[in-house]
Design an enzyme around this catalytic site. Sequence first.
Site, PDB file in Angstrom:
ATOM      1  N   LYS A 134       0.838  -1.204   0.000  1.00 57.06           N
ATOM      2  CA  LYS A 134       0.000   0.000   0.000  1.00 57.06           C
ATOM      3  C   LYS A 134       0.870   1.250   0.000  1.00 57.06           C
ATOM      4  O   LYS A 134       1.850   1.348   0.735  1.00 57.06           O
ATOM      5  CB  LYS A 134      -0.893  -0.003   1.251  1.00 57.06           C
ATOM      6  CG  LYS A 134      -1.965   1.087   1.312  1.00 57.06           C
ATOM      7  CD  LYS A 134      -1.474   2.420   1.864  1.00 57.06           C
ATOM      8  CE  LYS A 134      -1.067   2.403   3.324  1.00 57.06           C
ATOM      9  NZ  LYS A 134      -2.197   2.386   4.216  1.00 57.06           N
ATOM     10  N   ARG A 175     -10.052   2.119   6.878  1.00 58.81           N
ATOM     11  CA  ARG A 175      -9.491   1.160   7.845  1.00 58.81           C
ATOM     12  C   ARG A 175      -9.003   1.873   9.094  1.00 58.81           C
ATOM     13  O   ARG A 175      -9.054   1.336  10.198  1.00 58.81           O
ATOM     14  CB  ARG A 175      -8.429   0.266   7.216  1.00 58.81           C
ATOM     15  CG  ARG A 175      -7.173   0.906   6.620  1.00 58.81           C
ATOM     16  CD  ARG A 175      -6.159   1.305   7.648  1.00 58.81           C
ATOM     17  NE  ARG A 175      -4.792   1.225   7.208  1.00 58.81           N
ATOM     18  CZ  ARG A 175      -3.824   1.964   7.709  1.00 58.81           C
ATOM     19  NH1 ARG A 175      -4.083   2.889   8.623  1.00 58.81           N
ATOM     20  NH2 ARG A 175      -2.585   1.803   7.300  1.00 58.81           N
ATOM     21  N   ASP A 187       1.486   9.897  13.084  1.00 56.81           N
ATOM     22  CA  ASP A 187       1.967   8.662  12.456  1.00 56.81           C
ATOM     23  C   ASP A 187       3.392   8.783  11.920  1.00 56.81           C
ATOM     24  O   ASP A 187       3.852   7.948  11.146  1.00 56.81           O
ATOM     25  CB  ASP A 187       1.011   8.213  11.346  1.00 56.81           C
ATOM     26  CG  ASP A 187       0.812   9.288  10.273  1.00 56.81           C
ATOM     27  OD1 ASP A 187       1.415  10.373  10.388  1.00 56.81           O
ATOM     28  OD2 ASP A 187       0.055   9.028   9.318  1.00 56.81           O
TER      29      ASP A 187
END
Length: 317
Positions: free
Chosen positions: A68, A112, A224
């Site tokens: 991804k 997700r 992140d």
Amino acid sequence: MTTVINLETITSIVKDIDVVTAMEQGFIAYSNNQTVVPPVGELLFEKPKGDAHIKYGYIKDNAYYVIKIASGFYENAKLGIPSSQGLMLVFDQKTGVPKCVLLDEGFLTDIRTAAAGALAAKYFAPKNVKGIGIIGTGIQARLQLEYLLQQTSCKEIWVWGRNTENAKAFAKNFSNDIHIHIAQTTQEVAQHTNLIVTTTPAEAPLLKAEDIQPGTHITAVGSDTHLKQELDSLILKKAAIVVADSLPQSKSRGEIFRAVQNDAITEDTVIELGNAIQNKALQRTNDEQITVVDLTGVAVQDIMIATAVYNTYLQTK
């Protein structure tokens, strides 16, 4: 022949997938060492500000492996395009043959992530949610709230964004039976809520430890990379339970990484989400505990959702 699935088809397929359950199964497999997930590949950009993450791996004895690429370019709104972009590639795990290209434009990453937020709330939110706080007003903020509303009956929402007009636009996404209050400060959000989700690319803390009420659960989504931080590290020190979606990733990115760097907590006090899901002793035991789940995003989430979309697509053919 490699199948190419466009965003319109992907959006339609996702409606038939229980993404929260898929995330739960994925995190369990990850914590049970049933996956191969290498470290995240990462590109950070300055002009304009943005980042791209390459996440990849496979679940042992599964049919596929997945790569991804997802990016966030935070000035895209000025161009009239979403900040999130990307795609997912699905390969046969036995032969390496490329089976599918999911041209999701970052949609599946957004979904997700929101589903993981709902999963965190499922296991760590207090029983009585008196108010939901959303820090941020973008796509992820909206999706986090949409998925949370499927987990709780609470209708009192407090949202804060740097731009009040964006906060007002955010509120228009929800029906009138959802009571959305526009907060002037993050402190105001903390005063009125005990379930908070942070969804910004901030590089300096937005929430302070002294503002967090007893019993509050916080899901931190935005931090992140090693540069980002939304929570005062003392919040994690104050918390009874601190959870990482990935212990290895928490050593180099996210709120846990920053809190360890700031000597607020030590690595050995952190538990992994997949382990906590399976062990009730690692979950919240009363409604006075402060809990934090740090979601830096793990490739197993991408593997689960890409596999589910591709398999559902094949069933329609």
